[in-house]
Design a protein around this motif. Structure first.
Motif, PDB file in Angstrom:
ATOM      1  N   SER A 194    -112.419  -7.917 -13.084  1.00 16.92           N
ATOM      2  CA  SER A 194    -111.399  -7.240 -13.897  1.00 16.92           C
ATOM      3  C   SER A 194    -110.926  -5.955 -13.230  1.00 16.92           C
ATOM      4  CB  SER A 194    -111.943  -6.947 -15.296  1.00 16.92           C
ATOM      5  OG  SER A 194    -113.131  -6.177 -15.228  1.00 16.92           O
ATOM      6  N   TYR A 227    -111.366 -20.933 -27.383  1.00 15.10           N
ATOM      7  CA  TYR A 227    -111.445 -21.050 -25.920  1.00 15.10           C
ATOM      8  C   TYR A 227    -110.850 -22.366 -25.436  1.00 15.10           C
ATOM      9  CZ  TYR A 227    -114.821 -17.261 -26.361  1.00 15.10           C
ATOM     10  OH  TYR A 227    -115.433 -16.073 -26.665  1.00 15.10           O
ATOM     11  N   ASP A 236    -109.035 -12.445 -19.414  1.00  8.74           N
ATOM     12  CA  ASP A 236    -109.944 -11.597 -20.189  1.00  8.74           C
ATOM     13  C   ASP A 236    -109.147 -10.610 -21.024  1.00  8.74           C
ATOM     14  OD1 ASP A 236    -112.170 -10.317 -21.156  1.00  8.74           O
ATOM     15  OD2 ASP A 236    -112.979  -9.764 -19.205  1.00  8.74           O
ATOM     16  N   HIS A 237    -109.461 -10.529 -22.317  1.00 11.27           N
ATOM     17  CA  HIS A 237    -108.816  -9.491 -23.117  1.00 11.27           C
ATOM     18  C   HIS A 237    -109.798  -8.397 -23.524  1.00 11.27           C
ATOM     19  CE1 HIS A 237    -110.437 -11.322 -26.811  1.00 11.27           C
ATOM     20  NE2 HIS A 237    -110.032 -12.457 -26.329  1.00 11.27           N
ATOM     21  N   SER A 238    -111.071  -8.509 -23.119  1.00 10.87           N
ATOM     22  CA  SER A 238    -111.982  -7.373 -23.225  1.00 10.87           C
ATOM     23  C   SER A 238    -111.812  -6.535 -21.966  1.00 10.87           C
ATOM     24  CB  SER A 238    -113.427  -7.833 -23.381  1.00 10.87           C
ATOM     25  OG  SER A 238    -113.847  -8.554 -22.249  1.00 10.87           O
ATOM     26  N   VAL A 241    -103.836  -8.552 -21.338  1.00 13.14           N
ATOM     27  CA  VAL A 241    -104.958  -9.346 -20.847  1.00 13.14           C
ATOM     28  C   VAL A 241    -105.008  -9.207 -19.325  1.00 13.14           C
ATOM     29  CG1 VAL A 241    -104.992 -11.021 -22.734  1.00 13.14           C
ATOM     30  CG2 VAL A 241    -103.533 -11.443 -20.733  1.00 13.14           C
ATOM     31  N   ASP A 264    -117.789 -12.493 -11.592  1.00 15.94           N
ATOM     32  CA  ASP A 264    -117.367 -12.669 -12.981  1.00 15.94           C
ATOM     33  C   ASP A 264    -118.604 -13.006 -13.789  1.00 15.94           C
ATOM     34  OD1 ASP A 264    -115.778 -12.926 -15.216  1.00 15.94           O
ATOM     35  OD2 ASP A 264    -114.712 -14.711 -14.529  1.00 15.94           O
ATOM     36  N   ARG A 298    -120.106 -15.765 -16.670  1.00  8.81           N
ATOM     37  CA  ARG A 298    -119.821 -17.091 -17.205  1.00  8.81           C
ATOM     38  C   ARG A 298    -120.947 -17.557 -18.112  1.00  8.81           C
ATOM     39  NH1 ARG A 298    -116.449 -19.301 -13.029  1.00  8.81           N
ATOM     40  NH2 ARG A 298    -114.908 -17.654 -12.781  1.00  8.81           N
ATOM     41  N   CYS A 320    -124.161 -14.939 -21.207  1.00  9.93           N
ATOM     42  CA  CYS A 320    -123.461 -14.996 -19.919  1.00  9.93           C
ATOM     43  C   CYS A 320    -124.372 -14.502 -18.799  1.00  9.93           C
ATOM     44  CB  CYS A 320    -122.218 -14.096 -19.955  1.00  9.93           C
ATOM     45  SG  CYS A 320    -120.975 -14.571 -21.169  1.00  9.93           S
ATOM     46  N   GLU A 342    -121.145  -5.474 -20.144  1.00 11.77           N
ATOM     47  CA  GLU A 342    -119.927  -6.134 -20.608  1.00 11.77           C
ATOM     48  C   GLU A 342    -119.085  -5.223 -21.504  1.00 11.77           C
ATOM     49  OE1 GLU A 342    -118.866  -9.119 -19.824  1.00 11.77           O
ATOM     50  OE2 GLU A 342    -120.611  -9.930 -18.789  1.00 11.77           O
TER      51      GLU A 342
END
Length: 267
Positions: free
Chosen positions: A48, A100, A116-118, A125, A157, A159, A167, A215
């Motif tokens: 990100s 999702y 990602d929108h966090s 995003v 990333d 997952r 994750c 996160e």
């Protein structure tokens, strides 16, 4: 591999569109207990942060959902504009669950194509970097030019994994180390020769880095590994396999839904 290694969180503050990410990472490394970047270090970067610095942030106000996005949004309870961005970023939509879409992108299976929108600005995003391998290689080159240090760089990333909660880390871009190491030919504890074992070194490093990155609001978009004994090479990229050769996807392609009860457990 050595018998030890050190892992350092690099606190950069917020990353914005157009920032000199290399400069911010190097400044954070100078301020950290590692006291800068050295030959043989391995630098891991959150996708990100890389994507944001590269101008990949998408304002949802600029997105008009297509008919396909509207259909997927209704079926899987998604915000239609996010569904549209996911469609644009995906090579293929395999299916989904509420909230999702399961997608294929660059030879890997992942939720929402990594969109990602966090940790994104309000109303926006952040897709994955356009070319994570190139991003890793550019960071490696830039640090080499500024410091003369020969290092490895991973873009990582987080997952989920099949039928597991939570994750862990996964490498999506690599330059300067071998992300997957073939162990075939080595002997196990009982002298038997390994035939197919491969170690996902990049993913293992990514998972360790995730413990420091977190996160939420940690502001740790980079982590530095030192003393791992992992050799620095000119390798770029991460090997992938075809879906039909993947245990999970290959089995799913031929799965019998009757094998599962309504709670997703095997009978």
């Amino acid at each position: 591999m050595s018998g030890w290694f050190s892992v350092y969180a690099l606190h950069t503050g917020l990353i914005h569109d157009g920032d000199d990410l290399t400069g911010k990472v190097l400044a954070a490394a100078d301020a950290a207990p590692c006291q800068g970047v050295q030959d043989g270090d391995i630098l891991l970067l959150a996708e990100s942060a890389v994507a944001t610095a590269e101008g990949r942030v998408v304002s949802l106000d600029s997105v008009t959902p297509s008919a396909e996005a509207l259909t997927l949004a209704e079926r899987y309870h998604l915000e239609p504009r996010i569904a549209e961005v996911v469609l644009r970023e995906s090579d293929c939509v395999v299916g989904g669950i509420p909230g999702y879409l399961l997608t294929l992108k660059n030879g890997t299976l992942l939720p929402n194509a990594g969109v990602d929108h966090s940790n994104a600005p309000d109303g926006a995003v952040v897709p994955l970097p356009a070319d994570p391998d190139r991003s890793a290689a550019q960071m490696r080159t830039a640090i080499g030019e500024r410091l003369g240090a020969d290092i490895g760089v991973l873009v990582i990333d987080s997952r989920t994994h099949a039928m597991r909660l939570g994750c862990s880390g996964v490498a999506i871009g690599c330059a300067g180390i071998r992300a997957v190491v073939d162990e075939a030919g080595r002997l196990d504890l009982y002298g038997r020769e390994l035939e197919v074992t491969k170690r996902a070194v990049g993913d293992c490093l990514a998972s360790a880095a995730e413990l420091l990155m977190g996160e939420a609001d940690e502001c740790v978009p980079a982590v530095l590994f030192r003393g791992s004994g992992i050799g620095i090479t000119d390798d770029v990229g991460i090997p992938t396999i075809d879906a039909s050769d993947c245990l999970f996807m290959g089995a799913a392609l031929h799965a019998d839904p009757a094998l599962f009860n309504r709670k997703g457990k095997t009978e």
